[in-house]
Scaffold this motif. Sequence first.
Motif, mmCIF file in Angstrom:
data_model
loop_
_atom_site.group_PDB
_atom_site.id
_atom_site.type_symbol
_atom_site.label_atom_id
_atom_site.label_comp_id
_atom_site.label_asym_id
_atom_site.label_seq_id
_atom_site.Cartn_x
_atom_site.Cartn_y
_atom_site.Cartn_z
ATOM 1 N N GLY A 1 41.713 42.762 43.655
ATOM 2 C CA GLY A 1 42.183 43.343 44.907
ATOM 3 C C GLY A 1 41.048 43.754 45.824
ATOM 4 N N THR A 2 41.323 44.760 46.655
ATOM 5 C CA THR A 2 40.376 45.226 47.664
ATOM 6 C C THR A 2 40.070 46.699 47.425
ATOM 7 O OG1 THR A 2 42.107 45.955 49.194
ATOM 8 C CG2 THR A 2 41.415 43.629 49.316
ATOM 9 N N PRO A 3 39.016 47.221 48.055
ATOM 10 C CA PRO A 3 38.756 48.658 47.933
ATOM 11 C C PRO A 3 39.922 49.508 48.418
ATOM 12 C CG PRO A 3 36.827 47.537 48.799
ATOM 13 C CD PRO A 3 37.926 46.524 48.777
ATOM 14 N N GLN A 4 40.711 48.975 49.350
ATOM 15 C CA GLN A 4 41.859 49.723 49.856
ATOM 16 C C GLN A 4 43.041 49.659 48.878
ATOM 17 O OE1 GLN A 4 40.186 47.329 51.771
ATOM 18 N NE2 GLN A 4 38.915 48.986 52.630
ATOM 19 N N VAL A 5 43.200 48.510 48.216
ATOM 20 C CA VAL A 5 44.322 48.334 47.279
ATOM 21 C C VAL A 5 43.798 47.655 46.010
ATOM 22 C CG1 VAL A 5 46.691 47.501 47.010
ATOM 23 C CG2 VAL A 5 45.812 47.985 49.298
ATOM 24 N N PRO A 6 43.056 48.389 45.187
ATOM 25 C CA PRO A 6 42.552 47.803 43.945
ATOM 26 C C PRO A 6 43.646 47.731 42.883
ATOM 27 C CG PRO A 6 41.892 50.087 44.086
ATOM 28 C CD PRO A 6 42.599 49.772 45.370
ATOM 29 N N THR A 7 43.513 46.764 41.996
ATOM 30 C CA THR A 7 44.435 46.620 40.877
ATOM 31 C C THR A 7 43.632 46.270 39.632
ATOM 32 O OG1 THR A 7 44.774 44.271 41.339
ATOM 33 C CG2 THR A 7 46.306 45.809 42.377
ATOM 34 N N GLY A 8 44.326 46.198 38.501
ATOM 35 C CA GLY A 8 43.662 45.779 37.272
ATOM 36 C C GLY A 8 43.653 46.845 36.202
ATOM 37 N N PRO B 1 35.241 50.747 23.109
ATOM 38 C CA PRO B 1 35.674 49.774 24.110
ATOM 39 C C PRO B 1 37.194 49.663 24.191
ATOM 40 C CG PRO B 1 33.983 48.843 22.675
ATOM 41 C CD PRO B 1 34.400 50.135 22.062
ATOM 42 N N TYR B 2 37.674 49.392 25.386
ATOM 43 C CA TYR B 2 39.088 49.061 25.558
ATOM 44 C C TYR B 2 39.278 47.550 25.659
ATOM 45 C CZ TYR B 2 37.648 49.031 30.450
ATOM 46 O OH TYR B 2 36.968 48.783 31.628
ATOM 47 N N VAL B 3 38.280 46.835 26.165
ATOM 48 C CA VAL B 3 38.281 45.372 26.112
ATOM 49 C C VAL B 3 36.887 44.896 25.732
ATOM 50 C CG1 VAL B 3 40.108 45.125 27.867
ATOM 51 C CG2 VAL B 3 37.702 44.967 28.544
ATOM 52 N N VAL B 4 36.840 43.692 25.177
ATOM 53 C CA VAL B 4 35.571 43.049 24.845
ATOM 54 C C VAL B 4 35.574 41.675 25.507
ATOM 55 C CG1 VAL B 4 34.065 42.190 23.026
ATOM 56 C CG2 VAL B 4 35.419 44.258 22.641
ATOM 57 N N ILE B 5 34.599 41.429 26.369
ATOM 58 C CA ILE B 5 34.490 40.143 27.044
ATOM 59 C C ILE B 5 33.182 39.481 26.642
ATOM 60 C CG2 ILE B 5 36.003 40.749 28.950
ATOM 61 C CD1 ILE B 5 33.727 41.563 30.600
ATOM 62 N N GLU B 6 33.026 38.214 27.013
ATOM 63 C CA GLU B 6 31.870 37.448 26.546
ATOM 64 C C GLU B 6 30.929 37.095 27.695
ATOM 65 O OE1 GLU B 6 33.587 35.119 22.660
ATOM 66 O OE2 GLU B 6 33.745 34.104 24.600
ATOM 67 N N GLY B 7 29.652 37.119 27.383
ATOM 68 C CA GLY B 7 28.644 36.619 28.299
ATOM 69 C C GLY B 7 28.289 35.194 27.915
ATOM 70 N N VAL B 8 28.278 34.299 28.908
ATOM 71 C CA VAL B 8 28.015 32.883 28.632
ATOM 72 C C VAL B 8 26.991 32.347 29.628
ATOM 73 C CG1 VAL B 8 30.309 32.507 27.658
ATOM 74 C CG2 VAL B 8 29.934 32.092 30.100
ATOM 75 N N TYR B 9 26.447 31.190 29.282
ATOM 76 C CA TYR B 9 25.459 30.526 30.126
ATOM 77 C C TYR B 9 26.064 29.281 30.780
ATOM 78 C CZ TYR B 9 21.675 33.071 27.669
ATOM 79 O OH TYR B 9 20.829 34.025 27.146
ATOM 80 N N ALA B 10 25.649 29.027 32.028
ATOM 81 C CA ALA B 10 25.927 27.758 32.697
ATOM 82 C C ALA B 10 24.600 27.079 32.997
ATOM 83 C CB ALA B 10 26.696 27.984 33.999
ATOM 84 N N ASP C 1 49.301 45.024 28.143
ATOM 85 C CA ASP C 1 50.250 44.832 29.241
ATOM 86 C C ASP C 1 49.534 44.794 30.585
ATOM 87 O OD1 ASP C 1 52.353 44.784 27.459
ATOM 88 O OD2 ASP C 1 52.955 46.867 27.807
ATOM 89 N N SER C 2 48.588 45.676 30.766
ATOM 90 C CA SER C 2 47.847 45.728 32.021
ATOM 91 C C SER C 2 47.066 44.438 32.247
ATOM 92 C CB SER C 2 46.901 46.929 32.017
ATOM 93 O OG SER C 2 46.149 46.981 33.207
ATOM 94 N N LEU C 3 46.426 43.920 31.199
ATOM 95 C CA LEU C 3 45.688 42.661 31.317
ATOM 96 C C LEU C 3 46.618 41.516 31.704
ATOM 97 C CD1 LEU C 3 43.330 42.991 28.225
ATOM 98 C CD2 LEU C 3 42.581 42.911 30.612
ATOM 99 N N ARG C 4 47.775 41.444 31.077
ATOM 100 C CA ARG C 4 48.716 40.366 31.393
ATOM 101 C C ARG C 4 49.179 40.443 32.841
ATOM 102 N NH1 ARG C 4 50.497 41.271 25.899
ATOM 103 N NH2 ARG C 4 52.007 42.810 26.628
ATOM 104 N N ARG C 5 49.435 41.653 33.319
ATOM 105 C CA ARG C 5 49.853 41.792 34.721
ATOM 106 C C ARG C 5 48.776 41.304 35.681
ATOM 107 N NH1 ARG C 5 51.773 46.769 32.867
ATOM 108 N NH2 ARG C 5 50.020 47.870 33.841
ATOM 109 N N ALA C 6 47.532 41.404 35.248
ATOM 110 C CA ALA C 6 46.408 40.964 36.084
ATOM 111 C C ALA C 6 46.023 39.505 35.816
ATOM 112 C CB ALA C 6 45.200 41.869 35.829
ATOM 113 N N ASN C 7 46.882 38.793 35.064
ATOM 114 C CA ASN C 7 46.626 37.383 34.721
ATOM 115 C C ASN C 7 45.340 37.204 33.929
ATOM 116 O OD1 ASN C 7 48.969 36.330 36.082
ATOM 117 N ND2 ASN C 7 47.898 36.664 38.022
ATOM 118 N N GLN C 8 45.063 38.184 33.080
ATOM 119 C CA GLN C 8 43.926 38.128 32.153
ATOM 120 C C GLN C 8 44.465 38.037 30.733
ATOM 121 O OE1 GLN C 8 40.854 37.838 33.341
ATOM 122 N NE2 GLN C 8 41.574 38.135 35.442
ATOM 123 N N PRO C 9 43.745 37.388 29.823
ATOM 124 C CA PRO C 9 44.260 37.227 28.454
ATOM 125 C C PRO C 9 44.291 38.551 27.690
ATOM 126 C CG PRO C 9 42.037 36.331 28.644
ATOM 127 C CD PRO C 9 42.480 36.667 30.035
#
Length: 241
Positions: A32-39, A96-105, A224-232
């Motif tokens: 979202g935006t600073p005015q209407v953040p979500t997630g 932690p509440y979530v764990v994400i991965e760092g990857v290389y391109a 539930d919050s992750l799913r609403r934000a289209n995150q796994p």
Amino acid sequence: MGIATAAIAEDLAPTGVLRASINLGNPVLAQGTPQVPTGVTVDIAREVGARLDMPVELVCFDAARKSYEAMAAGRADMCFLAVEPAREAEVAFTAPYVVIEGVYAVPRDSALTTVADVDRAGVRIGVKRGSAYDLYLSRTLRHATVVRGEEGVGAFRAEGLEVAAGIRQPMTEFAAAHPEVRLIEGRFMQIRQAVGTTRTRRPETVRFLRDLVEELKAAGFVADSLRRANQPDTLVAPPAA
């Protein structure tokens, strides 16, 4: 509000408004935006406010370092950051509440094919300045060089670097949109995203945040919050040890 909860509210948010620092630069955590953040970070911040029966102000930034600096300067009461030794001296973290991965391109024709290949002399890695992976790579690399920019991918493209580092989800989208780039299989780090406040807060306040995060993970709130934000929802961190 009970006496104990009121004391926690006063300690965590002495202005009477819980100011939560939100990093819109990490699309897994906030959108979202600073005015209407979500997630998920927005949802957790609002839940903390609800438990303490106080209004919440979402203070938004485009980078983790700015989010951290706001709390360190007293402009925010709590933040959502990756757990890193460079931050732990000043920040009291939950698990932690979530764990994400760092990857290389890398460019598609690059000779670099594994994570281990990257740490060699002459390899330059673009990173977002002050990000968790900037801190981690600056601490752990022995031969490769970190090149900081407003965005790691931006530095990678503008300066013709050998590697870009970033979070899996946006890096996957970047590689899909740019056929001349590919991801190196595997991760170079796990990024443990946690709720934090300053170490000046009372132990009871920090314990409240830690217990609440565990409750929200166990109850399915974070998933539930992750799913609403289209995150796994597979990103939800395991229970604290």
